[in-house]
Design a protein around this motif. Structure first.
Motif, mmCIF file in Angstrom:
data_model
loop_
_atom_site.group_PDB
_atom_site.id
_atom_site.type_symbol
_atom_site.label_atom_id
_atom_site.label_comp_id
_atom_site.label_asym_id
_atom_site.label_seq_id
_atom_site.Cartn_x
_atom_site.Cartn_y
_atom_site.Cartn_z
ATOM 1 N N CYS A 143 0.853 -1.188 0.000
ATOM 2 C CA CYS A 143 0.000 0.000 0.000
ATOM 3 C C CYS A 143 0.893 1.244 0.000
ATOM 4 O O CYS A 143 1.842 1.347 0.770
ATOM 5 N N GLU A 145 0.097 4.182 0.819
ATOM 6 C CA GLU A 145 -0.220 5.094 1.925
ATOM 7 C C GLU A 145 0.567 4.713 3.193
ATOM 8 O O GLU A 145 1.158 5.558 3.834
ATOM 9 N N CYS A 146 0.579 3.414 3.509
ATOM 10 C CA CYS A 146 1.205 2.971 4.768
ATOM 11 C C CYS A 146 2.506 2.211 4.518
ATOM 12 O O CYS A 146 3.074 1.634 5.429
ATOM 13 N N CYS A 200 -4.843 1.498 8.388
ATOM 14 C CA CYS A 200 -4.664 2.458 7.295
ATOM 15 C C CYS A 200 -5.978 2.521 6.518
ATOM 16 O O CYS A 200 -6.533 1.486 6.155
ATOM 17 N N CYS A 203 -5.856 0.797 2.664
ATOM 18 C CA CYS A 203 -5.810 -0.663 2.453
ATOM 19 C C CYS A 203 -6.599 -1.404 3.525
ATOM 20 O O CYS A 203 -6.557 -2.625 3.593
#
Ligand SMILES: [Zn+2]
Ligand SMILES: [Zn+2]
Length: 357
Positions: A143, A145-146, A200, A203
């Motif tokens: 992911c 984002e994380c 997160c 995800c």
């Protein structure tokens, strides 16, 4: 009462055996006497005996007590306390002995991603000369984002409440073989020891997301139908910082309109008429790299083959090439015009019935 056999004798190793020797001997014998496949009388007893010997000889502390005091030493120390028959053996040990440590492997270690498999269709020319092709695929990536951690950026995962962070659940069971300690992977954290406290949002805490990607596949010259290419690191993302898996591409080569392939040779069939066969000709034939001319001698027979050197497929991982083989097919006319008929009749007259001509 003390008719117990010597542990070294049971395993069939000598007193100087290394840990590895002990393990190997146990693995071999345990397999032989395992009650799952050995139904002979006494096999279960032998299996128990074997386990007992292994529990002692595979443990440095127990082994040194046994070496100095024998069975008596074992009974009088803390080592003789647990279990229905004096020993508690972990199921993990047996399992490890059989499968080389599968259950006791560190599940928190980085893990390589799963492989991906795709097929790709190419033309005969692309197979012969190599090509670079875009392959669209869907794979699992970390992911963005994380970064694959699963926790909302800025938050930390927490210790797994079910296993207390060990990643394992131990259950002790009694059975005919004594008490087993069954160690299994914690279902809540799947062995990680940590769980996401604040997932997160992108995800939903999995750390992974599906991505559509286009990977450029460099196909070398000379590949054949069914060739499998392996492209490192273009498969699914790994876990816990492990590398991505590999991408496997199976090549399918399209059937060609007029060429056939035989190994690295190209086969082509050239159709000529009876007059051309009788008189000979210069024919233009297609090759993988454009047209070529070949001389067909007068009197050629149907089925005769001519070789065009180095006009075939490049040998895989080599510079040299196969050949093109041109096979002549003499066509007998299926219908004749009036003029053709007259000429053939004239010819028939001249040739007569002499079969040699
Ligand atoms: Zn995420
Ligand atoms: Zn857990």
């Amino acid at each position: 009462m003390t008719t117990k056999r010597d542990y070294y004798d049971i395993l069939g190793v000598d007193k100087n055996a290394t840990d590895d020797d002990v393990k190997k001997a146990f693995r071999k014998k345990a397999f032989e006497y395992h009650p799952d496949h050995n139904h002979e009388e006494g096999a279960t007893e032998k299996f128990k005996e074997l386990n007992e010997a292994y529990q002692v000889l595979s443990d440095a502390d127990k082994r040194s007590v046994y070496d100095r005091y024998g069975h008596a030493g074992m009974e009088q120390t803390q080592f003789g306390q647990g279990g229905a028959n004096g020993f508690e053996f972990g199921f993990g040990d047996i399992f490890e002995a059989f499968f080389g440590g599968a259950t006791t492997a560190n599940r928190q270690a980085p893990e390589k991603g799963a492989p991906l498999q795709y097929s790709m269709t190419i033309t005969l020319e692309e197979a012969a000369f190599g090509t670079s092709k875009e392959l669209p695929l869907t794979r699992i990536e970390n992911c963005t984002e994380c970064q694959g951690l699963g926790s909302k950026p800025g938050t930390q995962p927490m210790r797994c409440p079910q296993c207390g962070g060990s990643g394992q659940i131990r259950r002790t069971q009694s059975s005919v073989f004594g008490r087993f300690t069954n160690i299994s992977t914690c279902p809540q954290c799947r062995g990680e020891g940590k769980v996401v406290a604040d997932p997160c949002p992108k995800c939903r805490g999995t750390g992974k997301e599906r991505q559509q990607r286009t990977v450029t596949i460099k196909v070398p010259p000379g590949v054949a139908e069914g060739t499998q290419m392996r492209i490192r690191g273009e498969g699914n993302a790994g876990s816990r910082g492990g590398p991505a898996g590999d991408l496997y591409v199976n090549l399918e080569v399209l059937e060609h309109a007029f060429f056939r392939r035989d190994g690295d040779n190209i086969l082509y069939g050239l159709k000529i008429n009876v007059a051309q066969a009788a008189l000979g000709m210069e024919a233009t034939v297609p090759t993988l790299d454009g047209d070529a001319k070949i001389k067909i001698p007068a009197g050629v027979q149907s089925g005769a083959a001519f070789r065009l050197k180095n006009r075939g497929v490049q040998h895989l991982n080599e510079r040299s090439r196969g050949d093109e083989l041109v096979t002549v097919h003499v066509l007998t006319p299926e219908s004749l015009t009036k003029e053709q008929r007259q000429l053939f009749e004239k010819l028939a007259e001249i040739l007569g019935t002499d079969k040699k001509k």
